[in-house]
Design a protein around this motif. Structure first.
Motif, PDB file in Angstrom:
ATOM      1  N   UNK A   1      -3.918 -34.682  29.865  1.00  0.00           N
ATOM      2  CA  UNK A   1      -5.145 -34.927  29.093  1.00  0.00           C
ATOM      3  C   UNK A   1      -5.243 -33.959  27.919  1.00  0.00           C
ATOM      4  N   UNK A   2      -4.974 -32.676  28.176  1.00  0.00           N
ATOM      5  CA  UNK A   2      -5.091 -31.677  27.117  1.00  0.00           C
ATOM      6  C   UNK A   2      -4.138 -31.978  25.964  1.00  0.00           C
ATOM      7  N   UNK A   3      -2.883 -32.299  26.310  1.00  0.00           N
ATOM      8  CA  UNK A   3      -1.891 -32.567  25.266  1.00  0.00           C
ATOM      9  C   UNK A   3      -2.219 -33.865  24.531  1.00  0.00           C
ATOM     10  N   UNK A   4      -2.562 -34.904  25.281  1.00  0.00           N
ATOM     11  CA  UNK A   4      -2.797 -36.211  24.672  1.00  0.00           C
ATOM     12  C   UNK A   4      -4.020 -36.188  23.757  1.00  0.00           C
ATOM     13  N   UNK A   5      -5.082 -35.544  24.200  1.00  0.00           N
ATOM     14  CA  UNK A   5      -6.284 -35.490  23.363  1.00  0.00           C
ATOM     15  C   UNK A   5      -6.065 -34.609  22.139  1.00  0.00           C
ATOM     16  N   UNK A   6      -5.253 -33.560  22.267  1.00  0.00           N
ATOM     17  CA  UNK A   6      -4.901 -32.756  21.096  1.00  0.00           C
ATOM     18  C   UNK A   6      -4.104 -33.590  20.099  1.00  0.00           C
ATOM     19  N   UNK A   7      -3.202 -34.429  20.610  1.00  0.00           N
ATOM     20  CA  UNK A   7      -2.440 -35.328  19.737  1.00  0.00           C
ATOM     21  C   UNK A   7      -3.351 -36.344  19.055  1.00  0.00           C
ATOM     22  N   UNK A   8      -4.282 -36.880  19.815  1.00  0.00           N
ATOM     23  CA  UNK A   8      -5.202 -37.864  19.243  1.00  0.00           C
ATOM     24  C   UNK A   8      -6.061 -37.244  18.139  1.00  0.00           C
ATOM     25  N   UNK A   9      -6.445 -35.974  18.322  1.00  0.00           N
ATOM     26  CA  UNK A   9      -7.214 -35.296  17.268  1.00  0.00           C
ATOM     27  C   UNK A   9      -6.356 -35.051  16.036  1.00  0.00           C
ATOM     28  N   UNK A  10      -5.079 -34.763  16.257  1.00  0.00           N
ATOM     29  CA  UNK A  10      -4.188 -34.387  15.155  1.00  0.00           C
ATOM     30  C   UNK A  10      -3.720 -35.604  14.360  1.00  0.00           C
ATOM     31  N   UNK A  11      -3.575 -36.741  15.013  1.00  0.00           N
ATOM     32  CA  UNK A  11      -3.027 -37.911  14.330  1.00  0.00           C
ATOM     33  C   UNK A  11      -4.092 -38.628  13.504  1.00  0.00           C
ATOM     34  N   UNK A  12      -3.624 -39.341  12.510  1.00  0.00           N
ATOM     35  CA  UNK A  12      -4.533 -40.107  11.659  1.00  0.00           C
ATOM     36  C   UNK A  12      -4.771 -41.508  12.204  1.00  0.00           C
ATOM     37  N   UNK A  13      -3.836 -42.006  13.009  1.00  0.00           N
ATOM     38  CA  UNK A  13      -4.007 -43.300  13.678  1.00  0.00           C
ATOM     39  C   UNK A  13      -3.144 -43.311  14.926  1.00  0.00           C
TER      40      UNK A  13
END
Length: 304
Positions: A53-65
């Motif tokens: 969850x921590x990694x995936x949500x950090x990725x979702x925040x970082x990505x533009x889409x």
């Protein structure tokens, strides 16, 4: 430096392919990326660990889409993870669509499963199902194509494949089954698919939201028998295949018998694959990614 020389970075995300705990090292890479980032989500876990969850949500925040390849993955991403809804879009998994070929003219039935082999593929349930159909023993053949998964082979050798062979021998169906562990190029694989009557995907997992094998099968015009994993339920809903419960050899046997004796049903399922093939052609998928990249660049005011 290489990444930042391009207009957009496309990250293919799957847990386990990046280094670090739960693939966390990809976040370190992205800290130095200055171009827009699109992420294709190959897995969207229904019950993620805290680390995932921590990694995936950090990725979702970082990505533009963030790109989901099925509607179930799209909805799961929104319901399970903290993400801005407008960031998540759906673009199907792409497939190489061969020239249209008819089903084999023979009255014999050729079933095919392909992909890296290992526990969880559910091949044993098909073997059990074939043993329940002695009346079709001379008409149905089943090919299991693919090498053993490298990680599984390194830890357990060929235990799973050997177990399957013993099971087939004990049940008296070994003569119906071909275990083909040869590496196949794309033309060779397409030829193998074209020789088949029906593709069987008896996977044990009930949480598989994306299957490239499933997309390739329907794009090649082949009816599919699959267990009820989410992508199969979604993609085969218009009649391109039969969906059966997991680990249920009786239901598999019934589906195989339907395919073997009902030629009209087989033709209808094959016909239902062609609209799906057009939708999943790589050029069509690539165009959707280009459109998404352009939208992101425009929204960020980037011009080149």
């Amino acid at each position: 430096r290489i990444i930042n020389s391009f207009d957009v970075l496309l990250v293919q995300h799957e847990f386990g392919i990046f280094p670090g705990n739960d693939g966390s090292d990809v976040l370190q890479l992205l800290r130095d990326v200055h171009v827009p980032v699109l992420m294709t989500m190959h897995t969207v876990p229904l019950m993620p660990t805290q680390g995932q969850r921590n990694v995936f949500e950090a990725l979702l925040r970082r990505t533009d889409a963030a790109v989901a390849m099925t509607e179930v993955a799209h909805q799961r991403c929104l319901s399970v993870f903290d993400v801005e809804p407008d960031k998540v879009v759906t673009i199907p998994h792409g497939a190489t669509v061969p020239e249209r070929t008819c089903l084999p003219a023979s009255t014999d039935v050729s079933l095919l499963t392909w992909g890296l082999l290992g526990p969880g593929k559910g091949i044993e349930w098909v073997i059990d199902a074939l043993a329940m159909l002695p009346e079709l023993r001379d008409r149905v053949r089943y090919t299991v194509a693919g090498e053993t998964h490298p990680k599984i082979k390194a830890n357990d050798g060929e235990q799973y494949r050997e177990m399957l062979k013993r099971r087939a021998e004990l049940l008296g169906v070994s003569q119906q089954i071909i275990f083909d562990d040869a590496y196949r190029s794309l033309p060779s694989l397409l030829s193998l698919i074209n020789e088949s009557t029906c593709v069987v995907l008896p996977y044990d997992s009930d949480d598989q939201i994306t299957s490239g094998v499933l997309v390739d099968a329907v794009s090649a015009g082949r009816p599919v028998i699959a267990t009820r994993f989410p992508h199969a339920v979604e993609l085969l809903s218009d009649g391109a295949g039969l969906v059966v419960p997991h680990r249920d050899s009786v239901s598999l046997a019934h589906a195989i018998k339907q395919v073997a004796i009902d030629n009209e049903l087989l033709k209808k399922m094959a016909a239902a694959t062609w609209p799906l093939a057009a939708e999943h052609r790589w050029p069509a998928i690539a165009a959707k990614y280009v459109d998404l990249a352009v939208q992101v660049l425009i929204s960020e005011g980037v011009t080149r």
